[in-house]
Design a protein around this motif. Sequence first.
Motif, short mmCIF file in Angstrom:
data_model
loop_
_atom_site.label_atom_id
_atom_site.label_comp_id
_atom_site.label_asym_id
_atom_site.label_seq_id
_atom_site.Cartn_x
_atom_site.Cartn_y
_atom_site.Cartn_z
N TYR A 96 36.47 56.74 30.66
CA TYR A 96 37.58 56.52 30.73
C TYR A 96 37.17 57.62 32.28
O TYR A 96 37.35 59.14 32.04
N GLY A 97 37.13 57.14 33.89
CA GLY A 97 36.70 58.01 34.79
C GLY A 97 36.87 56.76 35.95
O GLY A 97 37.73 55.72 36.36
N ILE A 98 37.43 57.82 37.25
CA ILE A 98 37.88 57.74 38.87
C ILE A 98 37.02 57.88 39.05
O ILE A 98 37.20 58.98 39.90
N PHE A 99 36.86 57.01 40.56
CA PHE A 99 35.31 57.19 41.59
C PHE A 99 36.06 56.96 42.93
O PHE A 99 36.20 55.40 42.99
N PRO A 100 36.22 57.51 43.54
CA PRO A 100 36.77 56.84 45.06
C PRO A 100 35.55 57.16 45.60
O PRO A 100 34.18 56.61 45.74
N PHE A 101 35.35 55.74 46.91
CA PHE A 101 34.55 55.19 48.05
C PHE A 101 35.89 54.11 48.89
O PHE A 101 36.53 54.32 49.01
N THR A 102 34.46 54.41 50.31
CA THR A 102 35.07 54.32 51.11
C THR A 102 34.16 53.17 51.51
O THR A 102 32.76 52.55 51.92
N ASP A 103 34.52 51.78 51.86
CA ASP A 103 34.20 50.32 52.06
C ASP A 103 32.97 50.66 53.79
O ASP A 103 33.43 51.58 54.23
N LYS A 104 32.68 49.73 54.07
CA LYS A 104 31.83 49.60 55.83
C LYS A 104 32.60 49.95 56.42
O LYS A 104 32.78 50.13 57.73
N GLN A 105 34.28 49.27 56.58
CA GLN A 105 35.16 49.24 57.27
C GLN A 105 35.71 49.97 57.39
O GLN A 105 36.83 50.41 57.82
N GLY A 106 35.50 51.79 56.38
CA GLY A 106 36.35 52.29 56.25
C GLY A 106 37.44 52.83 55.42
O GLY A 106 37.67 54.01 55.87
N THR A 107 37.61 52.19 55.02
CA THR A 107 39.07 51.86 53.98
C THR A 107 37.95 52.73 52.27
O THR A 107 37.92 52.16 51.85
N LEU A 108 39.62 53.47 51.99
CA LEU A 108 39.32 53.61 50.85
C LEU A 108 39.53 53.29 49.89
O LEU A 108 41.04 52.67 49.71
N TYR A 109 38.90 53.22 48.45
CA TYR A 109 39.27 52.68 47.79
C TYR A 109 39.42 53.53 46.11
O TYR A 109 38.19 54.53 46.26
N LEU A 110 39.60 53.05 45.28
CA LEU A 110 39.71 53.95 43.92
C LEU A 110 39.38 52.87 43.11
O LEU A 110 39.66 51.97 42.75
N PRO A 121 27.23 51.39 16.74
CA PRO A 121 26.92 53.04 17.32
C PRO A 121 26.28 52.68 18.83
O PRO A 121 26.63 53.71 19.72
N SER A 122 26.04 51.59 18.41
CA SER A 122 25.41 51.19 20.16
C SER A 122 26.26 49.56 20.83
O SER A 122 25.51 48.93 21.59
N TYR A 123 27.55 49.67 20.31
CA TYR A 123 27.72 48.17 20.64
C TYR A 123 29.07 48.33 21.67
O TYR A 123 30.09 48.92 20.90
N PHE A 124 29.08 48.16 23.04
CA PHE A 124 30.29 48.30 23.38
C PHE A 124 30.55 46.81 24.04
O PHE A 124 29.74 46.64 25.12
N ASP A 125 32.06 46.25 23.53
CA ASP A 125 32.09 44.99 24.25
C ASP A 125 33.54 45.22 25.34
O ASP A 125 33.41 44.23 25.96
N ASP A 126 33.54 46.24 25.33
CA ASP A 126 34.83 45.85 26.10
C ASP A 126 34.95 47.12 27.03
O ASP A 126 35.59 48.40 27.05
N CYS A 127 34.01 46.74 28.11
CA CYS A 127 33.72 47.52 29.19
C CYS A 127 34.24 46.49 30.53
O CYS A 127 33.51 45.69 31.13
N GLU A 128 34.99 47.85 31.60
CA GLU A 128 34.84 46.78 32.58
C GLU A 128 35.28 48.23 34.07
O GLU A 128 35.48 49.29 33.85
N VAL A 129 34.86 47.19 34.93
CA VAL A 129 35.01 48.35 36.68
C VAL A 129 35.59 47.45 37.52
O VAL A 129 35.02 46.99 37.56
N GLU A 130 36.70 48.53 37.88
CA GLU A 130 37.64 47.34 38.77
C GLU A 130 37.74 47.93 39.89
O GLU A 130 38.17 49.20 39.74
N VAL A 131 37.90 47.40 40.77
CA VAL A 131 38.24 48.44 42.08
C VAL A 131 39.82 48.48 42.78
O VAL A 131 40.01 46.93 43.22
N ILE A 132 40.52 48.96 43.51
CA ILE A 132 42.70 48.91 43.57
C ILE A 132 42.13 49.93 44.60
O ILE A 132 41.34 50.77 45.32
N ASN A 133 43.23 49.25 45.43
CA ASN A 133 43.59 50.20 46.81
C ASN A 133 44.73 50.55 46.46
O ASN A 133 45.88 50.35 46.12
N PRO A 134 44.31 52.02 46.65
CA PRO A 134 45.53 52.83 46.07
C PRO A 134 47.07 53.12 47.09
O PRO A 134 48.36 52.99 46.32
#
Length: 229
Positions: A96-110, A121-134
Amino acid sequence: MGSSVPANANFAYKNLAQLHFVTSREELNIFKDTFKKLVAKVLGLYTEQDLFTKTYEASFKCRLEERAKYTKEVAVLFKEATEKLLKNSFSWFHFYGIFPFTDKQGTLYLAIVKIGHPNTPSYFDDCEVEVINPLFPSQRVGQLYFEIAGETVHIIDLVVTKQGVGIGSFLLNLMEQIVSNFGVKKITGWLSPADIENRDIQIHFYKKNGYSCKFSDSMRQSGSIKKLL
């Protein structure tokens, strides 16, 4: 005695010192505007255009100051959230991780990365990356669902509601960085018939991010994508 005054001339004082003959309506309007600005300057007032310009400049400066303040505050929150994540393990997630980034318009996201515990041992079927506005955590602007099977990642779905500002590319790039630590060497995905109306945009997007596209028919109704890491 000098030249005669044109019969159609309009009289106006210029700089309150000399007589000036205005022979066209356009010149008269220009002169009136110049004269109004001169009077406004002497009286310490603003014309309508000057007032608009001053207001815009002040508003722009205020927005820059507010954005700088907001960026600083959010950066502190991101740092605190990340530190808490490093200190606390989530029993229901393998990662589980949180990563900040800024889009081309300068808006900050999480960006939030969630990888569930493996079924094997080698199969992960519940994976997701989501981007939200703080500022509006319940509003997701991008989501990427995938599964890890040994050395291969399969993209299940990629949804971006705010396009053209780099969110989709960021989702792919972040996912690639994360899964490379799991020993993944290849990423695959499916091009659905449901997206055929946006196929050209879709192809451009994936090729821009280093993926190859292959179609099962000449109409490009369905196909697949692939990238080697």
